[in-house]
Write a protein that holds these residues in place. Structure first.
Motif, PDB file in Angstrom:
ATOM      1  N   GLU A 191       0.786  -1.293  -0.118  1.00  0.00           N
ATOM      2  CA  GLU A 191       0.052   0.078   0.008  1.00  0.00           C
ATOM      3  C   GLU A 191       0.944   1.355  -0.023  1.00  0.00           C
ATOM      4  O   GLU A 191       0.388   2.212  -0.581  1.00  0.00           O
ATOM      5  CB  GLU A 191      -0.676   0.027   1.182  1.00  0.00           C
ATOM      6  N   LYS A 192       1.946   1.254   0.825  1.00  0.00           N
ATOM      7  CA  LYS A 192       2.846   2.169   0.792  1.00  0.00           C
ATOM      8  C   LYS A 192       3.361   2.421  -0.469  1.00  0.00           C
ATOM      9  O   LYS A 192       3.765   3.628  -1.257  1.00  0.00           O
ATOM     10  CB  LYS A 192       3.978   2.209   1.759  1.00  0.00           C
ATOM     11  N   TYR A 193       3.940   1.455  -1.253  1.00  0.00           N
ATOM     12  CA  TYR A 193       4.133   1.478  -2.642  1.00  0.00           C
ATOM     13  C   TYR A 193       3.278   2.130  -3.674  1.00  0.00           C
ATOM     14  O   TYR A 193       3.817   3.153  -4.410  1.00  0.00           O
ATOM     15  CB  TYR A 193       4.883   0.190  -3.126  1.00  0.00           C
ATOM     16  N   LEU A 194       2.170   1.552  -3.757  1.00  0.00           N
ATOM     17  CA  LEU A 194       1.183   2.117  -4.499  1.00  0.00           C
ATOM     18  C   LEU A 194       0.739   3.774  -4.129  1.00  0.00           C
ATOM     19  O   LEU A 194       0.511   4.539  -5.217  1.00  0.00           O
ATOM     20  CB  LEU A 194      -0.193   1.349  -4.347  1.00  0.00           C
ATOM     21  N   HIS A 195       0.896   4.123  -3.021  1.00  0.00           N
ATOM     22  CA  HIS A 195       0.836   5.569  -2.479  1.00  0.00           C
ATOM     23  C   HIS A 195       2.027   6.439  -3.169  1.00  0.00           C
ATOM     24  O   HIS A 195       1.494   7.320  -3.970  1.00  0.00           O
ATOM     25  CB  HIS A 195       0.559   5.707  -0.952  1.00  0.00           C
ATOM     26  N   TRP A 196       3.269   5.835  -3.115  1.00  0.00           N
ATOM     27  CA  TRP A 196       4.313   6.501  -3.690  1.00  0.00           C
ATOM     28  C   TRP A 196       4.249   6.628  -5.298  1.00  0.00           C
ATOM     29  O   TRP A 196       4.318   7.613  -5.867  1.00  0.00           O
ATOM     30  CB  TRP A 196       5.495   5.656  -3.312  1.00  0.00           C
ATOM     31  N   LEU A 197       3.809   5.532  -5.693  1.00  0.00           N
ATOM     32  CA  LEU A 197       3.607   5.261  -7.228  1.00  0.00           C
ATOM     33  C   LEU A 197       2.573   6.379  -7.777  1.00  0.00           C
ATOM     34  O   LEU A 197       2.662   7.022  -8.819  1.00  0.00           O
ATOM     35  CB  LEU A 197       3.235   4.068  -7.375  1.00  0.00           C
ATOM     36  N   SER A 198       1.516   6.685  -6.927  1.00  0.00           N
ATOM     37  CA  SER A 198       0.592   7.683  -7.458  1.00  0.00           C
ATOM     38  C   SER A 198       0.980   9.221  -7.663  1.00  0.00           C
ATOM     39  O   SER A 198       0.419   9.857  -8.248  1.00  0.00           O
ATOM     40  CB  SER A 198      -0.686   7.541  -6.503  1.00  0.00           C
ATOM     41  N   PHE A 199       2.207   9.331  -7.048  1.00  0.00           N
ATOM     42  CA  PHE A 199       2.690  10.692  -7.056  1.00  0.00           C
ATOM     43  C   PHE A 199       3.803  10.844  -8.192  1.00  0.00           C
ATOM     44  O   PHE A 199       4.495  11.858  -8.304  1.00  0.00           O
ATOM     45  CB  PHE A 199       3.284  10.995  -5.864  1.00  0.00           C
ATOM     46  N   THR A 200       3.897   9.533  -9.093  1.00  0.00           N
ATOM     47  CA  THR A 200       5.191   9.538 -10.071  1.00  0.00           C
ATOM     48  C   THR A 200       4.553  10.244 -11.435  1.00  0.00           C
ATOM     49  O   THR A 200       5.653  10.485 -12.196  1.00  0.00           O
ATOM     50  CB  THR A 200       5.550   8.166 -10.229  1.00  0.00           C
ATOM     51  N   LEU A 201       3.292  10.233 -11.539  1.00  0.00           N
ATOM     52  CA  LEU A 201       2.829  10.762 -12.849  1.00  0.00           C
ATOM     53  C   LEU A 201       3.386  11.971 -13.195  1.00  0.00           C
ATOM     54  O   LEU A 201       3.249  12.995 -12.520  1.00  0.00           O
ATOM     55  CB  LEU A 201       1.353  10.471 -12.979  1.00  0.00           C
ATOM     56  N   ASN A 202       3.884  12.049 -14.287  1.00  0.00           N
ATOM     57  CA  ASN A 202       4.214  13.460 -14.967  1.00  0.00           C
ATOM     58  C   ASN A 202       5.630  13.985 -14.246  1.00  0.00           C
ATOM     59  O   ASN A 202       5.947  15.105 -14.029  1.00  0.00           O
ATOM     60  CB  ASN A 202       3.107  14.633 -14.812  1.00  0.00           C
ATOM     61  N   GLN A 203       6.155  13.221 -13.517  1.00  0.00           N
ATOM     62  CA  GLN A 203       7.450  13.514 -12.858  1.00  0.00           C
ATOM     63  C   GLN A 203       8.633  12.709 -13.630  1.00  0.00           C
ATOM     64  O   GLN A 203       8.487  12.042 -14.424  1.00  0.00           O
ATOM     65  CB  GLN A 203       7.488  12.955 -11.351  1.00  0.00           C
ATOM     66  N   LYS A 204       9.829  13.371 -13.430  1.00  0.00           N
ATOM     67  CA  LYS A 204      11.033  12.447 -13.991  1.00  0.00           C
ATOM     68  C   LYS A 204      11.418  11.243 -13.261  1.00  0.00           C
ATOM     69  O   LYS A 204      11.936  11.382 -12.312  1.00  0.00           O
ATOM     70  CB  LYS A 204      12.360  13.693 -14.068  1.00  0.00           C
ATOM     71  N   LEU A 205      10.695  10.215 -13.752  1.00  0.00           N
ATOM     72  CA  LEU A 205      10.915   8.942 -13.316  1.00  0.00           C
ATOM     73  C   LEU A 205      11.907   8.110 -13.926  1.00  0.00           C
ATOM     74  O   LEU A 205      11.917   7.948 -15.347  1.00  0.00           O
ATOM     75  CB  LEU A 205       9.601   8.309 -13.039  1.00  0.00           C
ATOM     76  N   CYS A 206      12.948   7.759 -13.182  1.00  0.00           N
ATOM     77  CA  CYS A 206      13.838   6.457 -13.807  1.00  0.00           C
ATOM     78  C   CYS A 206      13.313   5.036 -13.275  1.00  0.00           C
ATOM     79  O   CYS A 206      13.097   4.999 -11.958  1.00  0.00           O
ATOM     80  CB  CYS A 206      15.227   6.831 -13.368  1.00  0.00           C
TER      81      CYS A 206
END
Length: 156
Positions: free
Chosen positions: A79-94
Motif C-alpha cells: 500500500e505504501k508503494y502504491l501511494h508512492w507510485l501515485s505521485f510519480t505521474l508527470n515526474q522525471k521517473l527513472c
C-alpha cells in the motif's frame, strides 16, 4: 549501457522505481552496496521478489521496500508503494528493472512497463541476462541491457 550511464540516468531523475527479480545471483552484498550508493539522496521505492532483509541490512530504507512474495506484512508495504507510485505521474521517473524475468511478471515487469507507458517523462532501463527486450510502447524512452545485473554493478 554502462553502470556510469545508469548512474547518470538515476541522477537526472526526480524519482527512481527499482524492480529486483529472480535472476539476481552472485555477490549480492556488493550488489546491494552499489544499489545503495546509486539511490543515495534520491526519492526511490524498491519492489523486490526476494531478499528484503539483505536490502535493509545494506542500509536501504525499510519503508521504501516492498517484497510481495516474501514479506508477511506485505500488504502494508505494498500500500505504501502504491501511494508512492501515485505521485510519480508527470515526474522525471527513472524505472530501473534488474534481473526480472517471467516468474511473476504481474508484480514487476508488466506494472513497471505500464507506469512508464503512462508517464511520458519516464526513462526505463531493463538489465537482464535472459529477457532484456522492451515492449514497443516504451522502447523510445527505454534501454535494454543484455547482461547479468549483479556482474554489471559489481565489475569494479
Amino acid at each position: 549501457m554502462t553502470l556510469e550511464e545508469i548512474r547518470q540516468e538515476v541522477q537526472n531523475a526526480s524519482l527512481v522505481l527499482v524492480g529486483l527479480g529472480e535472476e539476481l545471483t552472485g555477490d549480492m552484498a556488493a550488489f546491494y552496496q552499489e544499489l545503495k550508493g546509486l539511490l543515495e539522496h534520491k526519492d526511490y521505492f524498491i519492489v523486490t521478489l526476494k531478499d528484503r532483509e539483505r536490502l535493509e541490512a545494506a542500509g536501504l530504507a525499510p519503508e521504501q521496500i516492498t517484497a510481495p512474495l516474501v514479506d508477511p506484512e506485505g500488504h502494508e508495504s505494498w500500500e505504501k508503494y502504491l501511494h508512492w507510485l501515485s505521485f510519480t505521474l508527470n515526474q522525471k521517473l527513472c524505472v530501473l528493472e534488474l534481473g526480472v524475468g517471467f516468474a511473476h511478471p504481474q508484480l514487476v515487469r508488466f506494472p513497471f512497463e505500464k507506469t512508464a507507458y503512462f508517464n511520458k517523462k519516464s526513462r526505463y532501463i531493463r538489465v537482464s541476462g535472459k529477457f532484456p527486450q522492451l515492449s514497443e510502447e516504451i522502447a523510445d524512452r527505454g534501454t535494454s541491457v543484455k547482461e547479468d545485473p549483479v556482474k554489471l554493478f559489481t565489475a569494479n
